[in-house]
Design an enzyme around this catalytic site. Structure first.
Site, PDB file in Angstrom:
ATOM      1  N   TYR A 133      -0.823  12.789   6.888  1.00  0.00           N
ATOM      2  CA  TYR A 133      -0.499  11.854   7.980  1.00  0.00           C
ATOM      3  C   TYR A 133       1.116  11.602   8.044  1.00  0.00           C
ATOM      4  CZ  TYR A 133      -4.766   8.596   7.561  1.00  0.00           C
ATOM      5  OH  TYR A 133      -5.919   8.178   7.826  1.00  0.00           O
ATOM      6  N   GLU A 144     -14.031  -0.619   6.699  1.00  0.00           N
ATOM      7  CA  GLU A 144     -13.830   0.275   6.075  1.00  0.00           C
ATOM      8  C   GLU A 144     -15.237   0.621   5.649  1.00  0.00           C
ATOM      9  OE1 GLU A 144     -10.319   1.545   4.135  1.00  0.00           O
ATOM     10  OE2 GLU A 144     -11.532   2.032   2.238  1.00  0.00           O
ATOM     11  N   TYR A 151       0.770  -1.298   0.021  1.00  0.00           N
ATOM     12  CA  TYR A 151      -0.033   0.080   0.162  1.00  0.00           C
ATOM     13  C   TYR A 151       0.730   1.346   0.059  1.00  0.00           C
ATOM     14  CZ  TYR A 151      -3.108   3.669   1.670  1.00  0.00           C
ATOM     15  OH  TYR A 151      -3.889   4.824   1.855  1.00  0.00           O
ATOM     16  N   ARG A 189       1.167   7.066  -6.656  1.00  0.00           N
ATOM     17  CA  ARG A 189       0.124   7.843  -6.646  1.00  0.00           C
ATOM     18  C   ARG A 189       0.382   9.316  -6.454  1.00  0.00           C
ATOM     19  NH1 ARG A 189      -5.283   7.012  -3.222  1.00  0.00           N
ATOM     20  NH2 ARG A 189      -3.862   6.872  -1.477  1.00  0.00           N
ATOM     21  N   ARG A 230     -11.126  13.597   2.483  1.00  0.00           N
ATOM     22  CA  ARG A 230     -12.097  12.732   3.058  1.00  0.00           C
ATOM     23  C   ARG A 230     -13.592  12.713   2.626  1.00  0.00           C
ATOM     24  NH1 ARG A 230      -9.147   9.438   6.355  1.00  0.00           N
ATOM     25  NH2 ARG A 230      -7.926  10.716   7.498  1.00  0.00           N
TER      26      ARG A 230
HETATM   27  C1  3EB Z   1      -7.700   5.813   6.245  1.00  0.00           C
HETATM   28  O1  3EB Z   1      -8.576   6.870   6.486  1.00  0.00           O
HETATM   29  C2  3EB Z   1      -8.121   4.496   6.046  1.00  0.00           C
HETATM   30  O2  3EB Z   1      -5.294   5.339   0.130  1.00  0.00           O
HETATM   31  O3  3EB Z   1      -7.073   6.079  -1.112  1.00  0.00           O
HETATM   32  C3  3EB Z   1      -9.348   5.469   3.200  1.00  0.00           C
HETATM   33  C4  3EB Z   1      -9.607   5.808   1.994  1.00  0.00           C
HETATM   34  C5  3EB Z   1      -8.026   4.879   3.219  1.00  0.00           C
HETATM   35  C6  3EB Z   1      -8.808   5.983   1.033  1.00  0.00           C
HETATM   36  C7  3EB Z   1      -6.536   5.900  -0.122  1.00  0.00           C
HETATM   37  C8  3EB Z   1      -7.260   4.803   2.425  1.00  0.00           C
HETATM   38  C9  3EB Z   1      -7.531   5.579   0.997  1.00  0.00           C
HETATM   39  O4  3EB Z   1      -6.625   6.188   5.914  1.00  0.00           O
HETATM   40  C10 3EB Z   1      -7.598   4.194   4.516  1.00  0.00           C
END
Ligand code: 3EB
Length: 329
Positions: free
Chosen positions: A198, A321, A138, A145, A211
């Site tokens: 992050y 999720e 990932y 990406r 989000r």
């Molecule tokens: C998170 O909140 C959970 O890498 O495109 C959620 C939505 C998550 C999209 C992405 C990853 C992605 O981090 C994981």
């Protein structure tokens, strides 16, 4: 914009086939009971509840045409665009390169259309949690990406599109997406650090997504990204699928509230959204479903239309999720 159907008793006759941009099938091939979708794509994840394949049909308001641009299939009515690309990781030279190439092709394709603004990406990543050269796959995907977003001068931080990233057992990286003529509004969750911020403990390059996004073409449509039991940047309630589902709904509720604030009215409600729930362990389905029903109401449209899929989530401790889409009333 989205119609969810269960293939064997699909009643799509009333849909004008010309306005179908694409159909995405989960849980096996469909019987093509829907009429002439412009693009058809099968995502190799197992359905946990229904015996029949589930089909998400993406509709536009006006007749669409299909094109293939730089290996990317797109269907568009010039206001809204649906597209998909499958990338063979080996041919690309690894997952990071596959992600970079896929996104470069997508952005190249969008640049040649009327719909240059991506709203929402769905990423299905082969063996998402496995290590590769000492880094989780990932995280390789995230590097490729983000490189592609930056190379294409696309918003990789604030203003990024909504997204989800789910693991599969397939060989190909599968990405599908919606884009529009009008730029969407991005929405963040005050309970969570933006994923694009992050800290580096989650990988050398941050994930590239907002989000949620709110599309303004026609009636406003909310696209909520894959949402999990994360507060701040930390995963909450390891090992507890019920508590993770409840925490996820606190996040989903916050996003719906932000969207309603932006719309200056209560146009969106949790119980009217269309949900896809990704469950890491099939054995957790009953607990996750029970909490899901507590949150949306047993007899709600949401409970009726939800799809539960077996899929891997991008942090090993996350058990569930949830993504959702809804058009404002
Ligand atoms: C998170 O909140 C959970 O890498 O495109 C959620 C939505 C998550 C999209 C992405 C990853 C992605 O981090 C994981």
């Amino acid at each position: 914009m989205l119609r969810r159907q269960f293939a064997r008793n699909a009643h799509l006759q009333e849909l004008d086939a010309a306005c179908v941009l694409g159909a995405v099938c989960f849980g096996g091939a469909t019987e093509r009971s829907h009429r002439d979708p412009r693009i058809e794509l099968a995502i190799p994840l197992d359905l946990l509840e229904h015996e029949r394949a589930c089909v998400d049909v993406w509709l536009s308001a006006a007749p669409a045409r299909v094109e293939r641009i730089a290996g990317v299939d797109v269907a568009t009515d010039d206001e809204l665009l649906f597209g998909c690309v499958l990338t063979d990781e080996r041919a690309a030279g690894g997952l990071r390169a596959a992600a970079r190439q896929a996104y470069a092709a997508i952005f190249g394709a969008l640049d040649g259309t009327q719909c240059i603004h991506p709203l929402r990406f769905w990423n299905y990543v082969p063996r998402i949690n496995q290590p590769l050269d000492g880094l989780e796959r990932y995280r390789h995907f995230n590097i490729g990406r983000q490189e592609a977003f930056l190379a294409a001068r696309r918003a990789a931080f604030a203003g990024a599109p909504a997204a989800s990233a789910i693991g599969t057992e397939a060989d190909q990286l599968a990405i599908y997406f919606l884009a529009a003529k009008e730029a969407p509004t991005s929405i963040e969750n005050p309970r969570q650090i933006s994923a694009y911020h992050y800290p580096s403990e989650y990988g050398p390059r941050s994930p590239t997504f907002s989000r949620a996004t709110l599309a303004r073409n026609g009636r406003p449509t909310l696209f909520i990204s894959g949402t999990a039991s994360i507060v701040g940047h930390r995963s909450m309630h390891p090992g507890d699928p019920t508590a993770q589902t409840a925490e996820t709904f606190v996040n989903l509720r916050a996003l719906v509230q932000s969207a309603n604030t932006k719309l200056a009215r209560s146009a969106l409600a949790l119980e009217h959204l269309v949900y896809t729930v990704y469950v890491r362990h099939a054995a957790d389905l009953a607990l996750i479903r029970r909490q899901f029903v507590v949150e949306v109401g047993e007899h709600s449209a949401a409970a009726l239309n939800a799809t539960f899929l077996r899929g891997d989530i991008c942090r090993a401790e996350l058990l569930v999720e949830i993504e959702a889409t809804g058009t404002a009333a």
